[in-house]
Design a protein around this motif. Structure first.
Motif, short mmCIF file in Angstrom:
data_model
loop_
_atom_site.label_atom_id
_atom_site.label_comp_id
_atom_site.label_asym_id
_atom_site.label_seq_id
_atom_site.Cartn_x
_atom_site.Cartn_y
_atom_site.Cartn_z
N CYS A 96 -6.25 -1.44 -0.27
CA CYS A 96 -5.54 -1.91 0.92
C CYS A 96 -6.56 -2.32 1.99
CB CYS A 96 -4.65 -0.79 1.44
SG CYS A 96 -3.93 -1.13 3.04
N CYS B 266 -0.11 3.24 3.69
CA CYS B 266 0.28 2.70 5.00
C CYS B 266 1.39 1.66 4.90
CB CYS B 266 -0.93 2.13 5.73
SG CYS B 266 -1.48 0.54 5.10
N CYS C 50 -6.01 0.23 5.32
CA CYS C 50 -6.42 1.64 5.35
C CYS C 50 -7.40 2.02 4.25
CB CYS C 50 -5.19 2.55 5.30
SG CYS C 50 -4.43 2.62 3.67
N CYS D 219 0.85 -1.19 0.00
CA CYS D 219 0.00 0.00 0.00
C CYS D 219 0.89 1.24 0.00
CB CYS D 219 -0.89 -0.01 1.24
SG CYS D 219 -1.78 1.53 1.47
ZN LIG Z 1 -2.92 0.90 3.42
#
Ligand SMILES: [Zn+2]
Ligand SMILES: [Zn+2]
Length: 606
Positions: free
Chosen positions: A376, A342, A379, A339
Motif C-alpha cells: 500500500c 487502511c 501505509c 489495502c
Molecule cells: Zn494502507
C-alpha cells in the motif's frame, strides 16, 4: 474551354476522386456540393461535386479527350463552405471524404431549396436576452459557458438568434426536438436536423440537431452553439471519429463567427482551448441548478469489502416515497484491490488507474503499464484484499435492505446505453409504476421521474483503464444529476466510493471542479495526452506493418495496447494527421499483405 467537375463517388470502399466533363446542357446548373450521377467502372453511380475547374488551367491531369461526362445533376448537397470544412475534416481525421459528404447531405434528394423563413428583426428584438453572453454571440472566437445541469439553454439560444441565424448542436435528437418546439413558441423559424435539411439550407433563424447537425448548410450563419460539449455522444463512434465540438470550432473560426461551448462540466479540451477562461453565473445561482450530490465514503463502513449497501444507502432505500435507481456496471467489472489495513484503493501512482496483481505478485497498471511492488502506498502494508462486493445477490440484498418484496425491485437489463427507447433489451417496457430499480447506466435512460440515483460503485468508472476515465465518469454523474435535478421533492445523487477524497468527488459534492481540473490537466500534461498532445489508435489487419513505419517517424511515439491495437502520440493534431496519412500511403505501396487497418483519431475510449 470546357468545365470539369471533380467527383467523390458515393461508393463504399472507393477512396479516390475522379474528374468528369460537364456537358454544355449542365454548365451553370451544377454547383460544388451537388449530388450527381456519373459513369464509373462501367456502371452509373451517384456522387458529389467536390470542385469545379476548366480545361484552360491545369485543373485536371487527365487529358480532356479521355474524360467521361457527368450524366445528370440529381439534387442539392452541402454548400461550398461545408464542402471546404469536410475536406479539412477528412485530412484531420484521416478519413474518407465520402463519410463527411454523407453526414452533410440530405437523406432524400432535394431538387430545389425553399425560400428563406427569417423572423422579422422587430420580433427578435423583443427576446429576453442572456446579458452575460450577448457580446460573445455578437463577436468571434470560442467561449466556454458553464451552466448547471438543470439550467435550460433556451435564453442563450434566443440571445444568439436575436443576432442572426444560429446553428445548435445538442447530444440527442429528442432534446433537439423539445428545444425546437420551445423556440418556435417565441416566433423563431427552426429547422430540426436531419429531417429539415432543405428548410435549413433555404434559410431559417435556428438550425438544431444531434452531432451531424454541425454539417448543416446554413446561409448567413452568425453563431454556433454546442450544448453539453462534454458529452461523448457528440463524437462519431465509427471511423472517421470526428467530434462535433472540434468541427464547430473550426467552422466558426473559418467564418469569423462565435462558437459557444456550453456545459455544466466543461471538458479539458474546451478549457484548454480558452486557457481556462469560463463564463459562469454567480455561485448561488449555479448551485441552484444542481441537485444535492452526496459522496459516501465506503471505507468508513464496517462491511466495506463484502457489501455495497452502506448505512446511508439503506436509510435512503427505506424511504418508500422516493423512486430510486441504483446504477452498477456489472459487465467488464475489474477486481479492485484495497489495502487491508487502511482501506486505500490500490491505484497507479502515475495515472491513477486501478492496478491488478500479476502472476509474479507485483502490481500492474493496465492503463500505462507501470509496475510496482504489492504494498500500500499510503501505509506500507503488504496486506491487500480483493473487494468482493456481492453483485450476484444484489437484487435480493436491495429488496431486504429496503424492506420490499423481491418482485418490487426491477432489474433494468444491460443493453446499449445509446438506445433510449424506453425498452429493455428483451423488448419489454420498464415498469414505471415501481419505485426501486437496479441496472447498468442504461437505467438512467429508461426510468422516468426519479428522486434518487445511487452509483453503487463509482470506483469502477473512475479507475477504468482509459485516460479519460475521470471525465467519462463526470459525464455519467451529470446525466444522473439532470435526471433528478428538477424534482421538487429534492433530487439526490448518491455516490458510493472508496475514493471519497478524490478531487472529482469532492468537487462534485460542492459543485466546484476547479481542483479536479487542475490536477487532471497536470496529469495529462505529464503524460502528453490530449489536450496537451494528439492521440490516435490503429487496429486491424496489417497494423504491425503500419506500426513499423510509424515508429520510424521521430515526431511520433508509438505504444502497443492490450487490444491488438497501437496508440500513436504526437505533439499536435496537424502533425499527427500528416504523419498518419503519409504512413498509410507508404504501408499500402510497400506491404505485401492487404492493409485493412482502422485509424481512430482522438479515440474516445483509449
Ligand atoms: Zn494502507
Ligand atoms: Zn498507470
Amino acid at each position: 474551354m470546357a468545365v470539369i467537375a471533380r467527383i467523390v463517388p458515393d461508393v463504399t470502399g472507393v477512396d479516390k476522386v475522379f474528374d468528369y466533363l460537364v456537358p454544355e446542357s449542365l454548365v451553370g446548373n451544377i454547383c460544388v456540393g451537388d449530388r450527381v450521377r456519373v459513369p464509373l467502372h462501367n456502371r452509373n453511380v451517384a456522387g458529389w461535386v467536390l470542385q469545379l475547374g476548366d480545361t484552360t488551367t491545369q485543373f485536371s491531369d487527365v487529358d480532356e479527350t479521355r474524360l467521361l461526362k457527368v450524366i445528370k445533376v440529381l439534387g442539392k448537397g452541402p454548400s461550398q463552405e461545408v464542402v471546404d470544412l469536410a475536406r479539412w475534416a477528412a485530412h484531420m481525421w484521416v478519413g474518407r471524404l465520402r463519410a463527411f459528404f454523407v453526414a452533410a447531405s440530405p437523406a432524400t434528394l432535394v431538387a430545389a431549396l425553399p425560400g428563406s423563413r427569417y423572423t422579422q428583426v422587430s420580433t427578435r428584438k423583443k427576446f429576453d436576452v442572456d446579458a452575460q453572453t450577448i457580446d460573445a454571440v455578437d463577436g468571434a472566437g470560442v467561449s466556454v459557458l458553464r451552466r448547471g445541469p438543470a439550467c435550460s439553454p433556451r435564453s442563450l439560444l434566443l440571445t444568439a438568434a436575436s443576432k442572426g441565424p444560429v446553428l445548435v448542436v445538442i447530444p440527442t435528437l429528442n432534446r433537439a426536438r423539445l428545444m425546437a418546439a420551445s423556440l418556435r413558441e417565441s416566433g423563431l423559424s427552426v429547422a430540426v436536423m436531419p429531417g429539415d435539411w432543405a428548410v435549413a439550407a433555404g434559410g431559417v433563424d435556428v438550425v438544431i440537431g444531434a452531432r451531424s447537425a454541425v454539417w448543416s448548410s446554413v446561409p448567413m450563419l452568425r453563431s454556433i452553439i454546442v450544448i453539453d460539449e462534454h458529452d461523448d455522444a457528440l463524437q462519431e463512434e465509427r471511423s472517421p471519429s470526428w467530434h462535433a465540438r472540434d468541427i464547430a470550432i473550426e467552422r466558426a473560426n473559418k467564418l469569423g463567427i462565435a462558437c459557444i461551448l456550453v456545459s455544466p462540466v466543461p471538458s479539458l479540451r474546451a478549457l484548454h482551448g480558452v486557457a481556462g477562461s469560463v463564463a459562469s453565473l454567480d455561485p448561488a445561482t449555479e448551485a441552484s441548478h444542481w441537485p444535492q450530490i452526496r459522496v459516501i465514503d465506503r471505507r468508513l463502513d464496517e462491511r466495506w469489502s463484502s457489501s455495497m449497501l452502506s448505512s446511508e444507502l439503506i436509510e435512503q432505500l427505506r424511504d418508500h416515497s422516493r423512486r430510486i435507481v441504483c446504477v452498477l456496471n456489472v459487465k467488464g467489472r475489474a477486481r479492485l484491490l484495497a489495502c487491508g489495513s487502511c482501506r486505500e484503493l490500490v491505484r497507479c501512482d502515475v495515472c491513477e488507474a486501478a492496478m491488478t496483481m500479476s502472476s509474479s505478485k507485483q502490481l500492474e497498471c493496465p492503463r500505462c503499464a507501470n509496475v510496482r511492488p504489492a504494498v500500500c502506498v499510503k501505509c506500507g502494508s503488504g496486506k491487500l484484499a480483493v473487494i468482493k462486493a456481492g453483485v450476484s445477490r444484489l437484487r435480493e440484498d436491495l429488496a431486504a435492505a429496503a424492506g420490499r418484496r423481491i418482485d418490487e425491485v426491477v432489474e433494468v437489463s444491460a443493453g446499449d446505453p445509446a438506445d433510449k427507447s424506453g425498452y429493455d433489451t428483451n423488448g419489454e417496457v420498464v415498469d414505471q409504476t415501481k419505485m426501486l430499480f437496479v441496472g447498468t447506466e442504461a437505467a438512467l435512460h429508461r426510468v422516468r421521474d426519479v428522486d434518487t440515483v445511487v452509483f453503487l460503485d463509482i470506483d469502477q468508472e473512475i479507475s477504468a483503464p482509459r485516460y479519460r476515465a475521470a471525465e467519462i465518469t463526470l459525464a455519467l454523474v451529470v446525466h444522473a444529476a439532470r435526471l433528478v435535478a428538477r424534482k421538487t421533492s429534492g433530487g439526490i445523487v448518491m455516490i458510493q466510493s472508496m475514493l471519497a477524497d478524490h478531487a472529482l468527488l469532492r468537487g462534485l459534492a460542492v459543485h466546484d471542479l476547479s481542483e479536479f481540473v487542475y490536477e487532471e490537466m497536470a496529469r495529462r500534461q505529464l503524460m502528453q495526452l490530449p489536450p496537451y498532445g494528439a492521440l490516435a489508435q490503429v487496429s486491424g489487419t496489417g497494423v504491425d506493418q503500419l506500426a513499423d513505419i510509424l515508429r520510424s517517424n521521430v515526431l511520433l511515439q508509438v505504444s502497443a495496447t492490450n487490444k491488438d491495437a497501437v496508440l500513436v502520440k504526437s505533439a499536435d493534431w496537424e502533425i499527427l494527421a500528416n504523419s498518419m496519412s503519409d504512413a498509410l500511403v507508404a504501408a499500402s505501396t510497400r506491404g505485401k499483405k492487404t492493409l485493412r487497418t482502422k485509424t481512430q483519431i482522438d479515440p474516445p475510449r483509449a
